[in-house]
Each structure stands twice: as C-alpha cells, then as structure tokens.
Write a protein that holds these residues in place. Sequence first.
Motif, mmCIF file in Angstrom:
data_model
loop_
_atom_site.group_PDB
_atom_site.id
_atom_site.type_symbol
_atom_site.label_atom_id
_atom_site.label_comp_id
_atom_site.label_asym_id
_atom_site.label_seq_id
_atom_site.Cartn_x
_atom_site.Cartn_y
_atom_site.Cartn_z
ATOM 1 N N ILE A 1 -23.596 -21.195 13.592
ATOM 2 C CA ILE A 1 -23.322 -20.946 12.182
ATOM 3 C C ILE A 1 -23.389 -22.237 11.376
ATOM 4 O O ILE A 1 -23.950 -22.274 10.273
ATOM 5 C CB ILE A 1 -21.959 -20.261 12.018
ATOM 6 N N LEU A 2 -22.846 -23.316 11.924
ATOM 7 C CA LEU A 2 -22.923 -24.598 11.220
ATOM 8 C C LEU A 2 -24.368 -25.005 10.984
ATOM 9 O O LEU A 2 -24.744 -25.461 9.895
ATOM 10 C CB LEU A 2 -22.198 -25.679 12.023
ATOM 11 N N ASP A 3 -25.187 -24.828 11.995
ATOM 12 C CA ASP A 3 -26.596 -25.163 11.876
ATOM 13 C C ASP A 3 -27.265 -24.298 10.814
ATOM 14 O O ASP A 3 -28.079 -24.773 10.021
ATOM 15 C CB ASP A 3 -27.283 -24.969 13.229
ATOM 16 N N SER A 4 -26.885 -23.011 10.758
ATOM 17 C CA SER A 4 -27.489 -22.111 9.772
ATOM 18 C C SER A 4 -27.108 -22.511 8.357
ATOM 19 O O SER A 4 -27.908 -22.378 7.425
ATOM 20 C CB SER A 4 -27.072 -20.662 10.038
ATOM 21 N N LEU A 5 -25.880 -23.009 8.161
ATOM 22 C CA LEU A 5 -25.463 -23.441 6.834
ATOM 23 C C LEU A 5 -26.311 -24.610 6.345
ATOM 24 O O LEU A 5 -26.748 -24.647 5.191
ATOM 25 C CB LEU A 5 -23.985 -23.853 6.858
ATOM 26 N N LEU A 6 -26.554 -25.553 7.228
ATOM 27 C CA LEU A 6 -27.361 -26.713 6.843
ATOM 28 C C LEU A 6 -28.795 -26.312 6.560
ATOM 29 O O LEU A 6 -29.435 -26.832 5.643
ATOM 30 C CB LEU A 6 -27.286 -27.782 7.937
ATOM 31 N N ARG A 7 -29.317 -25.365 7.333
ATOM 32 C CA ARG A 7 -30.684 -24.910 7.090
ATOM 33 C C ARG A 7 -30.786 -24.064 5.828
ATOM 34 O O ARG A 7 -31.861 -23.905 5.274
ATOM 35 C CB ARG A 7 -31.204 -24.135 8.312
ATOM 36 N N VAL B 1 -26.952 -25.859 2.368
ATOM 37 C CA VAL B 1 -25.578 -26.206 2.022
ATOM 38 C C VAL B 1 -25.431 -27.719 2.159
ATOM 39 O O VAL B 1 -25.877 -28.304 3.150
ATOM 40 C CB VAL B 1 -24.587 -25.470 2.953
ATOM 41 N N LEU B 2 -24.809 -28.361 1.178
ATOM 42 C CA LEU B 2 -24.759 -29.819 1.172
ATOM 43 C C LEU B 2 -23.463 -30.394 1.733
ATOM 44 O O LEU B 2 -23.378 -31.596 1.975
ATOM 45 C CB LEU B 2 -24.973 -30.341 -0.255
ATOM 46 N N GLY B 3 -22.466 -29.541 1.934
ATOM 47 C CA GLY B 3 -21.222 -30.027 2.501
ATOM 48 C C GLY B 3 -20.570 -28.977 3.373
ATOM 49 O O GLY B 3 -20.557 -27.797 3.015
ATOM 50 N N ALA C 1 -18.288 -14.479 -11.131
ATOM 51 C CA ALA C 1 -17.836 -15.575 -11.994
ATOM 52 C C ALA C 1 -18.934 -16.591 -12.257
ATOM 53 O O ALA C 1 -19.056 -17.124 -13.367
ATOM 54 C CB ALA C 1 -16.620 -16.266 -11.369
ATOM 55 N N LEU C 2 -19.753 -16.858 -11.251
ATOM 56 C CA LEU C 2 -20.789 -17.879 -11.409
ATOM 57 C C LEU C 2 -21.913 -17.432 -12.341
ATOM 58 O O LEU C 2 -22.739 -18.257 -12.743
ATOM 59 C CB LEU C 2 -21.358 -18.266 -10.048
ATOM 60 N N GLU C 3 -21.954 -16.146 -12.666
ATOM 61 C CA GLU C 3 -22.932 -15.692 -13.654
ATOM 62 C C GLU C 3 -22.565 -16.183 -15.047
ATOM 63 O O GLU C 3 -23.421 -16.265 -15.932
ATOM 64 C CB GLU C 3 -23.014 -14.159 -13.643
ATOM 65 N N ASN C 4 -21.269 -16.490 -15.245
ATOM 66 C CA ASN C 4 -20.797 -16.877 -16.584
ATOM 67 C C ASN C 4 -20.170 -18.261 -16.630
ATOM 68 O O ASN C 4 -20.088 -18.859 -17.701
ATOM 69 C CB ASN C 4 -19.766 -15.851 -17.084
ATOM 70 N N GLU C 5 -19.715 -18.753 -15.496
ATOM 71 C CA GLU C 5 -18.991 -20.022 -15.450
ATOM 72 C C GLU C 5 -19.911 -21.155 -15.007
ATOM 73 O O GLU C 5 -20.581 -21.057 -13.984
ATOM 74 C CB GLU C 5 -17.820 -19.925 -14.478
ATOM 75 N N SER C 6 -19.941 -22.216 -15.788
ATOM 76 C CA SER C 6 -20.758 -23.377 -15.450
ATOM 77 C C SER C 6 -19.944 -24.358 -14.612
ATOM 78 O O SER C 6 -18.775 -24.628 -14.903
ATOM 79 C CB SER C 6 -21.238 -24.063 -16.733
ATOM 80 N N CYS C 7 -20.553 -24.871 -13.542
ATOM 81 C CA CYS C 7 -19.880 -25.873 -12.717
ATOM 82 C C CYS C 7 -20.935 -26.774 -12.092
ATOM 83 O O CYS C 7 -22.120 -26.457 -12.073
ATOM 84 C CB CYS C 7 -19.010 -25.223 -11.642
ATOM 85 N N ARG D 1 -26.619 -16.966 1.275
ATOM 86 C CA ARG D 1 -28.006 -16.660 0.898
ATOM 87 C C ARG D 1 -28.083 -16.168 -0.544
ATOM 88 O O ARG D 1 -28.962 -16.591 -1.305
ATOM 89 C CB ARG D 1 -28.584 -15.602 1.841
ATOM 90 N N GLN D 2 -27.148 -15.305 -0.932
ATOM 91 C CA GLN D 2 -27.153 -14.794 -2.299
ATOM 92 C C GLN D 2 -26.842 -15.887 -3.310
ATOM 93 O O GLN D 2 -27.446 -15.951 -4.386
ATOM 94 C CB GLN D 2 -26.164 -13.642 -2.440
ATOM 95 N N LEU D 3 -25.889 -16.765 -2.966
ATOM 96 C CA LEU D 3 -25.593 -17.900 -3.844
ATOM 97 C C LEU D 3 -26.833 -18.763 -4.044
ATOM 98 O O LEU D 3 -27.160 -19.168 -5.171
ATOM 99 C CB LEU D 3 -24.472 -18.754 -3.245
ATOM 100 N N ARG D 4 -27.513 -19.053 -2.948
ATOM 101 C CA ARG D 4 -28.694 -19.902 -3.031
ATOM 102 C C ARG D 4 -29.810 -19.222 -3.826
ATOM 103 O O ARG D 4 -30.511 -19.862 -4.605
ATOM 104 C CB ARG D 4 -29.157 -20.233 -1.602
ATOM 105 N N GLU D 5 -29.947 -17.915 -3.649
ATOM 106 C CA GLU D 5 -30.992 -17.176 -4.359
ATOM 107 C C GLU D 5 -30.718 -17.126 -5.863
ATOM 108 O O GLU D 5 -31.621 -17.309 -6.671
ATOM 109 C CB GLU D 5 -31.065 -15.758 -3.798
ATOM 110 N N ARG D 6 -29.456 -16.894 -6.239
ATOM 111 C CA ARG D 6 -29.105 -16.763 -7.653
ATOM 112 C C ARG D 6 -28.962 -18.106 -8.354
ATOM 113 O O ARG D 6 -29.192 -18.203 -9.565
ATOM 114 C CB ARG D 6 -27.791 -15.981 -7.788
ATOM 115 N N HIS D 7 -28.552 -19.125 -7.610
ATOM 116 C CA HIS D 7 -28.289 -20.451 -8.194
ATOM 117 C C HIS D 7 -28.943 -21.516 -7.315
ATOM 118 O O HIS D 7 -28.248 -22.264 -6.608
ATOM 119 C CB HIS D 7 -26.790 -20.686 -8.314
ATOM 120 N N PRO D 8 -30.252 -21.586 -7.324
ATOM 121 C CA PRO D 8 -30.968 -22.449 -6.371
ATOM 122 C C PRO D 8 -30.647 -23.934 -6.478
ATOM 123 O O PRO D 8 -30.801 -24.660 -5.497
ATOM 124 C CB PRO D 8 -32.447 -22.173 -6.692
ATOM 125 N N LEU D 9 -30.185 -24.381 -7.632
ATOM 126 C CA LEU D 9 -29.916 -25.804 -7.811
ATOM 127 C C LEU D 9 -28.438 -26.157 -7.697
ATOM 128 O O LEU D 9 -28.079 -27.335 -7.783
ATOM 129 C CB LEU D 9 -30.449 -26.280 -9.171
#
Length: 208
Positions: free
Chosen positions: A92-98, A101-103, A42-48, A70-78
């Motif tokens: 896992i929480l620490d890995s998300l922040l690294r 992930v902003l929230g 969906a994120l390939e076509n949907e703007s958010c 990781r895939q989300l960050r790679e495909r949509h870095p911003l």
Amino acid sequence: MNLRVFLADDHPVVLRGARAILEASGIAVVGEARTSDDLLAALENESCDVVVTDFAMPNSTSPDGAEMIRQLRERHPLLPIVVMTMIGNVGILDSLLRAAVLGVVEKTEDMEILPMAVKSAANRRVFISPGLRRQLDAMGKRRGRGTLSAREAEIIRLLASGLTVTEIAQQLDRSLKTISRQKIDAMRKLGLENEAELYAYARENGLT
C-alpha cells in the motif's frame, strides 16, 4: 503567506492533534473532514495548498483508501497530498507513492514531523516518515519474494474491513472473477490458508 491545509481523519483526537501541531508551526488549517465524502465535497469549494488525509476512513459512502486517493488525484491533479496512516503494509505504501502522493506519515511516529511533510509536499518534494522509509527500503531488497502488489494489499484491507468479495468488486469496479483471483493470489503469497488467518494478518499489519 502561510500554507493552507485541509485536514481529514475519522478520529476527532487525531484531527485536534494534527491541527495543533500544524498551527503551532505557522501552517493554517482551513477546514476539516471526517469522511471521504466530506473531504471530496469540501475540496470542490475550499481552496488549500496541501491536503492532509487519513488513508482508511471506513464510515464513508464514497470509497476510502486507494480509490479515494485516485479520485483526489483525478479531481485535483495539482493538489499536493500527504497521507497519515497506521497502515504499514509496504504494498500500500508503494501504491501511494506511485499515485503521486508527496507525503506519507505513520501515526505511531512523532507527529511533530507532520509540518515537515506538509512543507515538503508544498514544495513538490517527497517526504516519508523514518519508520516507513525503512520498510520501503527493505521492500526493495525483498521485491519478488512474496510481496503483495498494491491491488492485492488493498483487497486484503477491504476484506478485513468487513466487505465481501462481491462488494469489493462493485466498489473497485472490477469483475468478481478478478477480485477472487487477487484474493487467492494474496493469500497464497502470504501463506494464509483461511479467512481467520487473513483477518489475523490484517490486524497484525495495521490493515484494520
């Protein structure tokens, strides 16, 4: 202009609740997904402006968890990412922040804080729900005393979901030897002696 959010969670009741809370605060929900496959497609076509996603969505063909992030960050870095989760494992929480992930919002806390997390993420500020913040602060004091690494915690989660070591190696594109070693290291750190104790630990720490 209202913030636009894309929601992903494999539980319909969570999707409905998150949508209601966000829309009540003036945040528009532009789409929903119940699997990591649907989210990534969906994120390939949907703007958010922000994506709000569950961490564990096991009924997917594509990987969930850390690999999905990781895939989300790679495909949509911003694209700002907010993760909703039942997982309280500090590795896992620490890995998300690294992973930038902003929230991170724990589902067992008052979900009224979700709009705050979204608005913070949209403004490139990190938001961590209070209960998870306390755990991360405690981790900082305990680091180096048997705390799982992010990769070890992810392997424990995948094992608890029913995957074999071989399947995890294939999913994470790692060697069987590497995954086996990380599993053994994780069990040693946690003082676990067998698979039954591993599954019990995973249940008690929200990894299943």
